[in-house]
Design a protein around this motif. Structure first.
Motif, PDB file in Angstrom:
ATOM      1  N   ASP A 233       0.798  -1.380   0.011  1.00  0.00           N
ATOM      2  CA  ASP A 233       0.536   0.051   0.158  1.00  0.00           C
ATOM      3  C   ASP A 233       0.341   1.178  -0.019  1.00  0.00           C
ATOM      4  OD1 ASP A 233      -1.762   1.828   1.696  1.00  0.00           O
ATOM      5  OD2 ASP A 233      -2.907   1.191   0.753  1.00  0.00           O
ATOM      6  N   VAL A 234       0.354   2.291  -0.679  1.00  0.00           N
ATOM      7  CA  VAL A 234       0.862   3.295  -1.042  1.00  0.00           C
ATOM      8  C   VAL A 234       1.945   3.971   0.613  1.00  0.00           C
ATOM      9  CG1 VAL A 234       0.258   3.545  -3.136  1.00  0.00           C
ATOM     10  CG2 VAL A 234      -0.507   4.704  -1.705  1.00  0.00           C
ATOM     11  N   ASN A 235       0.610   3.379   1.693  1.00  0.00           N
ATOM     12  CA  ASN A 235       0.451   4.645   3.293  1.00  0.00           C
ATOM     13  C   ASN A 235       1.363   3.845   3.867  1.00  0.00           C
ATOM     14  OD1 ASN A 235      -0.549   6.563   1.839  1.00  0.00           O
ATOM     15  ND2 ASN A 235      -2.379   5.524   2.063  1.00  0.00           N
ATOM     16  N   ILE A 236       2.168   2.946   3.680  1.00  0.00           N
ATOM     17  CA  ILE A 236       2.462   2.123   4.681  1.00  0.00           C
ATOM     18  C   ILE A 236       4.169   1.164   4.119  1.00  0.00           C
ATOM     19  CG2 ILE A 236       0.327   1.044   5.280  1.00  0.00           C
ATOM     20  CD1 ILE A 236       1.779  -2.124   3.655  1.00  0.00           C
ATOM     21  N   ASN A 237       4.379   1.289   5.498  1.00  0.00           N
ATOM     22  CA  ASN A 237       6.029   1.111   5.530  1.00  0.00           C
ATOM     23  C   ASN A 237       6.727   1.661   4.662  1.00  0.00           C
ATOM     24  OD1 ASN A 237       5.308  -1.127   7.035  1.00  0.00           O
ATOM     25  ND2 ASN A 237       4.828  -1.904   5.139  1.00  0.00           N
ATOM     26  N   ASP A 238       6.834   3.246   5.300  1.00  0.00           N
ATOM     27  CA  ASP A 238       7.780   4.753   4.688  1.00  0.00           C
ATOM     28  C   ASP A 238       8.439   4.736   5.693  1.00  0.00           C
ATOM     29  OD1 ASP A 238       7.747   6.074   2.512  1.00  0.00           O
ATOM     30  OD2 ASP A 238       6.245   7.683   2.754  1.00  0.00           O
ATOM     31  N   PHE A 239       9.640   4.981   5.505  1.00  0.00           N
ATOM     32  CA  PHE A 239      10.741   5.591   6.549  1.00  0.00           C
ATOM     33  C   PHE A 239      11.432   6.463   6.134  1.00  0.00           C
ATOM     34  CE2 PHE A 239       9.790   0.550   7.345  1.00  0.00           C
ATOM     35  CZ  PHE A 239       9.721   0.672   8.741  1.00  0.00           C
ATOM     36  N   ALA A 240      11.762   7.358   7.121  1.00  0.00           N
ATOM     37  CA  ALA A 240      12.623   8.227   6.650  1.00  0.00           C
ATOM     38  C   ALA A 240      14.043   7.941   6.663  1.00  0.00           C
ATOM     39  CB  ALA A 240      12.657   9.906   7.860  1.00  0.00           C
ATOM     40  N   GLY A 241      14.703   8.577   5.459  1.00  0.00           N
ATOM     41  CA  GLY A 241      15.838   7.441   4.928  1.00  0.00           C
ATOM     42  C   GLY A 241      16.419   8.195   6.119  1.00  0.00           C
ATOM     43  N   ARG A 242      16.988   9.182   6.868  1.00  0.00           N
ATOM     44  CA  ARG A 242      17.840   9.641   7.693  1.00  0.00           C
ATOM     45  C   ARG A 242      19.389  10.052   7.349  1.00  0.00           C
ATOM     46  NH1 ARG A 242      13.903   6.396  10.096  1.00  0.00           N
ATOM     47  NH2 ARG A 242      13.369   7.607  11.902  1.00  0.00           N
ATOM     48  N   ASN A 243      19.824   9.958   7.877  1.00  0.00           N
ATOM     49  CA  ASN A 243      21.574  10.132   7.773  1.00  0.00           C
ATOM     50  C   ASN A 243      22.443   9.389   7.724  1.00  0.00           C
ATOM     51  OD1 ASN A 243      23.661  11.916   6.008  1.00  0.00           O
ATOM     52  ND2 ASN A 243      23.069  13.629   7.493  1.00  0.00           N
ATOM     53  N   GLU A 244      23.328   8.870   7.551  1.00  0.00           N
ATOM     54  CA  GLU A 244      24.714   8.657   7.627  1.00  0.00           C
ATOM     55  C   GLU A 244      24.401   9.065   8.858  1.00  0.00           C
ATOM     56  OE1 GLU A 244      25.146   6.132   6.109  1.00  0.00           O
ATOM     57  OE2 GLU A 244      24.548   6.859   4.233  1.00  0.00           O
ATOM     58  N   PHE A 245      25.761   7.657   9.938  1.00  0.00           N
ATOM     59  CA  PHE A 245      26.087   7.701  11.084  1.00  0.00           C
ATOM     60  C   PHE A 245      26.945   8.886  11.555  1.00  0.00           C
ATOM     61  CE2 PHE A 245      22.603   5.001  11.874  1.00  0.00           C
ATOM     62  CZ  PHE A 245      22.187   4.895  13.287  1.00  0.00           C
ATOM     63  N   ARG A 246      27.435   9.295  12.478  1.00  0.00           N
ATOM     64  CA  ARG A 246      28.605   9.875  12.786  1.00  0.00           C
ATOM     65  C   ARG A 246      29.627   8.848  13.514  1.00  0.00           C
ATOM     66  NH1 ARG A 246      27.789  16.336  13.507  1.00  0.00           N
ATOM     67  NH2 ARG A 246      24.842  16.727  13.505  1.00  0.00           N
ATOM     68  N   HIS A 247      30.710   8.807  13.687  1.00  0.00           N
ATOM     69  CA  HIS A 247      31.306   8.376  14.325  1.00  0.00           C
ATOM     70  C   HIS A 247      32.297   8.667  14.811  1.00  0.00           C
ATOM     71  CE1 HIS A 247      33.887   8.659  10.327  1.00  0.00           C
ATOM     72  NE2 HIS A 247      35.135   8.024  11.220  1.00  0.00           N
TER      73      HIS A 247
END
Length: 421
Positions: A233-247
């Motif tokens: 469904d177009v409205n499900i399992n849509d995650f913010a990609g966020r950013n690579e972690f700092r390290h």
């Protein structure tokens, strides 16, 4: 006399309600400040997701340090849970082989370190503790044989593979989120399972980078095609990609690595990291990360379990936000992404946020989370940015409750990585 009986009746009702009150869901937590560097992973690969196959030869490894310096007795056990991490209505004899608990006998003392500690380790399953059925298990470590004296808890996933799973990761179907979000579509084929009602007997939980707090539970499929459940469904399992972690890298404390400004050695190790900027920028920048994980390592020793030292790590953040706006926190797998007093940063009169953490030598991923005073909600993109191009791992877990059964089975698992798409 009647009043006494009435009060006694109320007391009995209260006790009955208390006895059957639902135990809060279990999570990954450390309950003692002196317990540090908790690792829990499939023994095949350090820092991997703690999932093993039922009846196979795989094990998970639990390791942690006790900085108290005292001689202590730790025991551990497993408890079966449902998909929401509430205890199942089963007795230990129904889900555990052999004994119901065991003592942690494998330990070693630190050697050649400023910070003295005792390192404990155990592999599960073993001769004394082994799961009998598939599902979610909470591993509990406690002191003096008393389960109420909890030291730590870890989530373990025991899968009995009975379904096949296929999945893919695409850009969000929402036009406004296509530059920031990653959408996961997947199918579950339950051929061979005695499923009476696929819309209620099977559900799937999807996590990004093994983070349950941002996970999504799929209780119903979009549609059913034969023995296939389709979730697209177009409205499900849509995650913010966020950013690579700092390290940062403290595999050696003899010289500065990429992110280290200064190292001081006296009666303890002190490491000052370079200042961190706000990374909420218009465009994505490719950086290598390890998806929020950490590795205990020591280039100058032989066995980091006992000769890696601890250091006071000093972090500073230019958030371009003040304490009138909210509060900044530092999180990663190293602290179970907990937003608490230990992960909260302090604001200074120079307009920067700072904190220090006592961490063991190694390689660590971390990020900053912002909690606005207005919304009181955590936001892990406000200081880090949000991009579709970010490389992420996704863990897909499939649960099945047979009609009339008293517990949920874990019948499928799949690991997805955006880098492979």
């Amino acid at each position: 006399m009647m009043k006494t009986r009435f009060c006694f009746l109320l007391l009995c009702i209260f006790v009955s309600i208390s006895c059957f009150a639902q135990t809060p869901p279990f999570d990954n937590s450390v309950y003692r400040h002196e317990i540090k560097s908790v690792e829990f992973y499939n023994s095949k690969k350090t820092a991997s997701f703690p999932v093993i196959e039922l009846g196979g030869r795989e094990t998970v490894t639990l390791g942690f340090d006790d900085l108290s310096g005292a001689s202590r007795t730790f025991n551990y056990t497993l408890q079966h849970c449902d998909a929401n991490w509430n205890p199942s209505s089963l007795s230990p004899a129904e889900y555990l082989e052999s004994f119901t608990d065991d003592r942690l006998n494998d330990y070693t003392y630190s050697s050649g370190t400023f910070q003295k500690y005792t390192h404990y380790e155990v592999k599960i399953p073993n001769r004394n503790i082994a799961p009998k059925i598939s599902g979610n298990y909470i591993l509990k470590v406690y002191e003096d044989g008393d389960p109420t004296k909890l030291i730590l808890t870890r989530r373990l996933y025991v899968v009995g593979k009975r379904v096949s799973v296929s999945a893919n990761i695409t850009a969000s179907n929402t036009v406004s989120a296509r530059r920031t979000n990653q959408k996961v579509n997947f199918n579950i084929d339950y051929t061979g399972l005695a499923v009476q009602n696929p819309t209620t007997d099977i559900r799937a939980f999807l996590m990004q980078n093994a983070r349950p707090e941002t996970g999504i539970m799929n209780n119903k499929p979009t549609y059913i095609r034969g023995t296939q459940l389709v979730y697209n469904d177009v409205n499900i399992n849509d995650f913010a990609g966020r950013n690579e972690f700092r390290h940062f890298d403290t595999r050696t404390l003899k010289l500065n690595s990429e992110r280290i400004s200064k190292i001081y050695k006296d009666t303890a190790n002190t490491v000052v990291l370079l200042g961190d900027p706000n990374r909420d920028l218009p465009n994505y920048t490719l950086l290598y990360d390890i998806d929020g994980k950490f590795f205990i390592l020591n280039q100058d020793g032989n066995d980091p379990r006992r000769d890696a030292d601890y250091a006071h790590m000093y972090f500073s953040l230019a958030a371009n936000k003040s304490q009138a706006d909210g509060t900044a926190y530092i999180v990663g797998q190293f602290n179970d992404y907990k937003l608490d007093a230990n992960s909260r940063l302090t604001y200074d009169d120079r307009g920067r946020w700072y904190t220090d953490l006592l961490l063991k030598q190694g390689v660590y991923d971390y990020q900053y989370v912002w909690v606005s005073n207005a919304t009181k909600k955590p936001d892990d993109t406000a200081l880090e940015g949000n991009y579709f191009e970010t490389e992420n791992e996704y863990q897909l877990l499939v649960y099945y409750r047979q009609t009339g059964a008293r517990y949920e089975q874990l019948v499928g698992y799949n690991l997805l990585t955006t880098a492979r798409q």
